[in-house]
Write an enzyme that holds these catalytic residues in place. Structure first.
Site, PDB file in Angstrom:
ATOM      1  N   LYS A  54       0.816  -1.210   0.000  1.00  0.00           N
ATOM      2  CA  LYS A  54       0.000   0.000   0.000  1.00  0.00           C
ATOM      3  C   LYS A  54       0.857   1.270   0.000  1.00  0.00           C
ATOM      4  CE  LYS A  54      -3.963  -2.087   2.379  1.00  0.00           C
ATOM      5  NZ  LYS A  54      -4.820  -1.982   3.572  1.00  0.00           N
ATOM      6  N   TYR A  57     -12.654  -2.180  -3.795  1.00  0.00           N
ATOM      7  CA  TYR A  57     -13.178  -2.291  -2.431  1.00  0.00           C
ATOM      8  C   TYR A  57     -14.707  -2.227  -2.387  1.00  0.00           C
ATOM      9  CZ  TYR A  57      -8.445  -2.022  -0.614  1.00  0.00           C
ATOM     10  OH  TYR A  57      -7.127  -2.294  -0.313  1.00  0.00           O
ATOM     11  N   PHE A 106     -15.868   3.506   6.768  1.00  0.00           N
ATOM     12  CA  PHE A 106     -14.449   3.732   6.487  1.00  0.00           C
ATOM     13  C   PHE A 106     -14.104   3.728   4.996  1.00  0.00           C
ATOM     14  CE2 PHE A 106     -15.002  -0.837   7.160  1.00  0.00           C
ATOM     15  CZ  PHE A 106     -14.420  -1.367   6.009  1.00  0.00           C
ATOM     16  N   ARG A 164      -1.841 -14.710   4.820  1.00  0.00           N
ATOM     17  CA  ARG A 164      -2.573 -14.020   5.889  1.00  0.00           C
ATOM     18  C   ARG A 164      -1.824 -14.163   7.223  1.00  0.00           C
ATOM     19  NH1 ARG A 164      -6.363 -10.513   4.394  1.00  0.00           N
ATOM     20  NH2 ARG A 164      -7.412 -10.863   6.365  1.00  0.00           N
ATOM     21  N   THR A 213      -5.138  -7.167  10.735  1.00  0.00           N
ATOM     22  CA  THR A 213      -5.393  -5.881  10.077  1.00  0.00           C
ATOM     23  C   THR A 213      -4.914  -4.720  10.938  1.00  0.00           C
ATOM     24  OG1 THR A 213      -7.294  -6.829   8.945  1.00  0.00           O
ATOM     25  CG2 THR A 213      -7.195  -4.436   9.072  1.00  0.00           C
ATOM     26  N   ARG A 272       2.949  -6.739   9.227  1.00  0.00           N
ATOM     27  CA  ARG A 272       2.258  -5.572   9.790  1.00  0.00           C
ATOM     28  C   ARG A 272       2.820  -5.180  11.154  1.00  0.00           C
ATOM     29  NH1 ARG A 272      -3.721  -7.242   7.708  1.00  0.00           N
ATOM     30  NH2 ARG A 272      -3.708  -6.073   5.750  1.00  0.00           N
ATOM     31  N   ASN A 327      -1.903   0.231   7.135  1.00  0.00           N
ATOM     32  CA  ASN A 327      -1.376  -1.054   7.575  1.00  0.00           C
ATOM     33  C   ASN A 327      -0.490  -1.752   6.543  1.00  0.00           C
ATOM     34  OD1 ASN A 327      -3.329  -2.022   5.833  1.00  0.00           O
ATOM     35  ND2 ASN A 327      -4.645  -2.837   7.440  1.00  0.00           N
ATOM     36  N   HIS A 337      -2.153  -5.374   1.730  1.00  0.00           N
ATOM     37  CA  HIS A 337      -3.457  -6.028   1.595  1.00  0.00           C
ATOM     38  C   HIS A 337      -3.175  -7.443   1.115  1.00  0.00           C
ATOM     39  CE1 HIS A 337      -7.525  -6.918   0.029  1.00  0.00           C
ATOM     40  NE2 HIS A 337      -6.856  -7.520  -0.940  1.00  0.00           N
ATOM     41  N   GLU A 371      -9.417 -10.828  -7.273  1.00  0.00           N
ATOM     42  CA  GLU A 371      -8.472  -9.729  -7.079  1.00  0.00           C
ATOM     43  C   GLU A 371      -7.297  -9.806  -8.056  1.00  0.00           C
ATOM     44  OE1 GLU A 371      -9.490  -8.897  -2.388  1.00  0.00           O
ATOM     45  OE2 GLU A 371      -7.537  -9.745  -2.891  1.00  0.00           O
TER      46      GLU A 371
END
Length: 132
Positions: A9, A49, A57, A85, A91, A102, A112, A115, A126
């Site tokens: 990100k 998204y 949010f 993950r 998250t 993270r 964070n 993704h 995705e």
């Protein structure tokens, strides 16, 4: 072999952490199959998204994801979705296990740093979004 998607990100790309993330992925035996750098438009971010439509949010998430460059990449490994993950952590980096990506580099729950797809089905969707 399974495939999944990871996005570095804007907060991480701005801090020159792309190589750090790729290094962590490769050490965890993920194979980087495809990777690119781009800046999402608002329309693209909203489409990506769309699952969060109506949530409070969403507008902040879209603004953040369009604020700088992102690096989506296709990763390959047995059990790719679950292993990724686990590697990236929760998250909210305050809740992320020590040693996760993270926990190391995320600034806060909004910034964070990465993704990751949350299921094999979403990974396919995705991946197709970024890589035709």
């Amino acid at each position: 072999m399974n495939r999944t998607l990871l996005i570095v990100k804007p907060d991480a790309t701005d801090r020159n952490l792309i190589g750090h993330v790729v290094n962590r992925l490769e050490k965890a035996r993920f194979k980087v199959v495809e990777m690119r750098m781009l800046t999402l438009t608002e329309e693209q971010a909203r489409k990506f998204y769309a699952v969060h439509e109506g949530k409070p949010f969403l507008n902040d998430l879209v603004a953040f994801m369009t604020s700088g460059r992102v690096v989506p990449m296709v990763l390959e490994k047995e059990n790719a979705v679950e292993d990724l993950r686990t590697l990236i952590g929760a998250t909210n980096p305050a809740n992320a296990a020590c040693g996760t990506i993270r926990s190391e580099i995320a600034l806060n729950i909004e910034k964070n740093s990465v993704h990751a797809s949350d299921s094999n089905e979403n990974a396919a969707i995705e991946i197709a979004f970024f890589f035709e």
